[in-house]
Design a protein around this motif. Sequence first.
Motif, PDB file in Angstrom:
ATOM      1  N   HIS A 102      22.634  10.103  92.465  1.00  0.00           N
ATOM      2  CA  HIS A 102      23.951  10.702  92.675  1.00  0.00           C
ATOM      3  C   HIS A 102      23.973  12.153  92.184  1.00  0.00           C
ATOM      4  O   HIS A 102      23.230  12.517  91.266  1.00  0.00           O
ATOM      5  CB  HIS A 102      25.046   9.899  91.963  1.00  0.00           C
ATOM      6  N   PRO A 103      24.797  12.985  92.801  1.00  0.00           N
ATOM      7  CA  PRO A 103      24.855  14.405  92.408  1.00  0.00           C
ATOM      8  C   PRO A 103      25.178  14.560  90.924  1.00  0.00           C
ATOM      9  O   PRO A 103      25.962  13.799  90.360  1.00  0.00           O
ATOM     10  CB  PRO A 103      25.992  14.972  93.272  1.00  0.00           C
ATOM     11  N   PHE A 104      24.554  15.545  90.314  1.00  0.00           N
ATOM     12  CA  PHE A 104      24.763  15.789  88.887  1.00  0.00           C
ATOM     13  C   PHE A 104      26.142  16.407  88.654  1.00  0.00           C
ATOM     14  O   PHE A 104      26.550  17.324  89.366  1.00  0.00           O
ATOM     15  CB  PHE A 104      23.684  16.725  88.357  1.00  0.00           C
ATOM     16  N   LYS A 105      26.852  15.894  87.684  1.00  0.00           N
ATOM     17  CA  LYS A 105      28.168  16.429  87.339  1.00  0.00           C
ATOM     18  C   LYS A 105      28.051  17.266  86.068  1.00  0.00           C
ATOM     19  O   LYS A 105      27.584  16.774  85.027  1.00  0.00           O
ATOM     20  CB  LYS A 105      29.158  15.283  87.115  1.00  0.00           C
ATOM     21  N   ASN A 106      28.446  18.506  86.172  1.00  0.00           N
ATOM     22  CA  ASN A 106      28.393  19.378  84.996  1.00  0.00           C
ATOM     23  C   ASN A 106      29.371  18.889  83.934  1.00  0.00           C
ATOM     24  O   ASN A 106      30.526  18.584  84.238  1.00  0.00           O
ATOM     25  CB  ASN A 106      28.751  20.815  85.387  1.00  0.00           C
ATOM     26  N   PRO A 107      28.935  18.792  82.684  1.00  0.00           N
ATOM     27  CA  PRO A 107      29.833  18.314  81.618  1.00  0.00           C
ATOM     28  C   PRO A 107      30.883  19.355  81.268  1.00  0.00           C
ATOM     29  O   PRO A 107      30.714  20.548  81.545  1.00  0.00           O
ATOM     30  CB  PRO A 107      28.867  18.089  80.448  1.00  0.00           C
ATOM     31  N   GLU A 108      31.955  18.896  80.682  1.00  0.00           N
ATOM     32  CA  GLU A 108      32.985  19.806  80.188  1.00  0.00           C
ATOM     33  C   GLU A 108      32.363  20.599  79.038  1.00  0.00           C
ATOM     34  O   GLU A 108      31.735  20.045  78.131  1.00  0.00           O
ATOM     35  CB  GLU A 108      34.186  18.982  79.712  1.00  0.00           C
ATOM     36  N   LEU A 109      32.495  21.915  79.083  1.00  0.00           N
ATOM     37  CA  LEU A 109      31.716  22.783  78.212  1.00  0.00           C
ATOM     38  C   LEU A 109      32.018  22.584  76.731  1.00  0.00           C
ATOM     39  O   LEU A 109      31.107  22.578  75.896  1.00  0.00           O
ATOM     40  CB  LEU A 109      31.926  24.246  78.611  1.00  0.00           C
ATOM     41  N   GLU A 110      33.283  22.454  76.398  1.00  0.00           N
ATOM     42  CA  GLU A 110      33.642  22.249  74.987  1.00  0.00           C
ATOM     43  C   GLU A 110      33.004  20.965  74.451  1.00  0.00           C
ATOM     44  O   GLU A 110      32.490  20.920  73.336  1.00  0.00           O
ATOM     45  CB  GLU A 110      35.159  22.190  74.836  1.00  0.00           C
ATOM     46  N   LYS A 111      33.030  19.911  75.291  1.00  0.00           N
ATOM     47  CA  LYS A 111      32.436  18.631  74.872  1.00  0.00           C
ATOM     48  C   LYS A 111      30.923  18.759  74.752  1.00  0.00           C
ATOM     49  O   LYS A 111      30.310  18.186  73.844  1.00  0.00           O
ATOM     50  CB  LYS A 111      32.790  17.533  75.871  1.00  0.00           C
ATOM     51  N   ALA A 112      30.314  19.511  75.680  1.00  0.00           N
ATOM     52  CA  ALA A 112      28.872  19.706  75.624  1.00  0.00           C
ATOM     53  C   ALA A 112      28.476  20.388  74.313  1.00  0.00           C
ATOM     54  O   ALA A 112      27.483  20.007  73.671  1.00  0.00           O
ATOM     55  CB  ALA A 112      28.402  20.537  76.809  1.00  0.00           C
ATOM     56  N   CYS A 113      29.254  21.381  73.913  1.00  0.00           N
ATOM     57  CA  CYS A 113      28.969  22.072  72.646  1.00  0.00           C
ATOM     58  C   CYS A 113      29.171  21.143  71.456  1.00  0.00           C
ATOM     59  O   CYS A 113      28.411  21.180  70.477  1.00  0.00           O
ATOM     60  CB  CYS A 113      29.858  23.314  72.511  1.00  0.00           C
ATOM     61  N   SER A 114      30.205  20.300  71.549  1.00  0.00           N
ATOM     62  CA  SER A 114      30.471  19.334  70.475  1.00  0.00           C
ATOM     63  C   SER A 114      29.326  18.332  70.365  1.00  0.00           C
ATOM     64  O   SER A 114      28.855  18.023  69.264  1.00  0.00           O
ATOM     65  CB  SER A 114      31.789  18.609  70.751  1.00  0.00           C
TER      66      SER A 114
END
Length: 561
Positions: A102-114
């Motif tokens: 399935h296509p990759f979904k970019n994570p929400e940036l703030e959560k990725a940093c967390s």
Amino acid sequence: MSEKSQTDQELKKLSMVMFAQYMQKVSFEKAAKMVDDVTDLAKECVADARDPKCAKPLTTFFLAEICQEEGLTGITECCAKDDSERNECFLSHKNVTQGFIHPFKNPELEKACSDYADNQNSLVGYFIYEISRRHPFLYAPTILFTAYNYEKMMNNCCSAKNNPNFNLTECFVKQAPVVMKPVKEDCSLQEHTCEIQKKFGERTLKALTLAFFSQKFPKAEFDTMMKITMDIVEIHEKCCQGDMLACMHDRAEFTSYVCSHQDAISSKIQNCCEKPVLERIKCIFMSENDDKPTGLSPQVRQFIEDQDVCKHFEEEKDVYLARFLYEYSRRHPEFSVLMLSRIGRGYHGLLEKCCKTGSPQECYGTGEEELRKHIQESIAVLKTNCEQYKELGDYAFQNEYLIQFTKQMVAVASRCCQLSDDKQMLCSDGYLDLVVGEICRRQGTDPINQNVCHCCDESYALRTSCIASLNVDEKYVPIPLTPSLFTFDEGLCTTEEYKLQEKKQNLLINLIKHKLHITKEQLDSITTAFTTFREKCCKVDNHNACFAEEASCGTLSPVST
């Protein structure tokens, strides 16, 4: 981080690549569990190398771990096989079909940093997992290098996110393409190389490899060059099968040989040999060509003037042709590998013809003049294209090539035409070869026309020039003239230059598809008329009304006829 801890992390990253490439639909959690199990086993073997299970090949460890895991679909068939066949079975199940994952979904940036702050290794592991399962044949070192750059991006962007003047989204948008560039480039190059091997065979790949390394290592002896050539061809065979452990092992063996024989091979690879093992081979491929040996004659007269040319050709055909290619390539670092491949093919054809005649020397003596003409013509075409590019710039040059390779041609010109004369052919032929390879792979899955098919299948050395010289496909049925084909609206009045250029080029493409035999003079006339009527209508208040009126009046008459 201690050296031992760092080694453990490197093993975990490599293990994640292996598991995700072999089991593309396994969950991240199960892949992570298998990674931990293999890492624990590695620690046991370090503690007690005499344990019999530690003598088994690494591939056996990985596949045994997969087969022990419950609830994994699609592995029963492979796990029922013995060690020698099990790996081949798993390799055959690797799938690169679009939509399989399935296509990759970019994570929400703030959560990725967390998440990065909470567990850096886990987030990087997940990144490796997602890249690996989508690229099951991609070299593990490329994935690991990309993961290293991903870590740097996360550290750079996330560490500054609390700065009130810092834009987190902008940081990621700017750095993400740089992070993913090696994946895109290496995927394209690997796909291209594997296609050559599969479609044109080992002989073609050997010739290209021999020419490439003879240019790079001109001081190396012929026997050394043949060993290097055979080693690289075998590496490609393993890597193209997707057997990443064997691929990496053979790559390491190759660099070990080259680095331990630097004096006989090249003076330009010392810094490559000082790099970590996983980075060496790419560095060697990208290294500067070594200086030609002093006293190397500018010509290869013996292959034309020797009395025994036909005797050598008949008795040791492949070795003799390889020696010709080696000698010619080491003397001409300014020629592209494609050019050298065409020269080698031409010499082969010349001897095939001449050695059957009563006067072979007289016959193949004419080959030198034919070769000189071919080289001069190739250089002249390249020079003309670069002069045209420098005069027109990206946009106008792209318009000139819309009938041929469009944006990719512009990328080649912009990258290569600014180089010195001795590097332009190397650059342009190399990148054009990748473009043509992409066209030919598309031809295989989504046929363009039979003429392209012929070019792609007939000869690797000649397929680029074949496609470049194609005329109009007479079997193509032009698209019908419909109102939607040429829509002139206020979108043409945008101030965003790239959007305007894209819209204008779409109109131009539709025009060419509708009028296949349109002349350059007609195109120039339409372009001039279009520019005039666009400028006029974009100055008035009601853009669309003006466009409609001008179009109905036949302002662009060649379009409407």
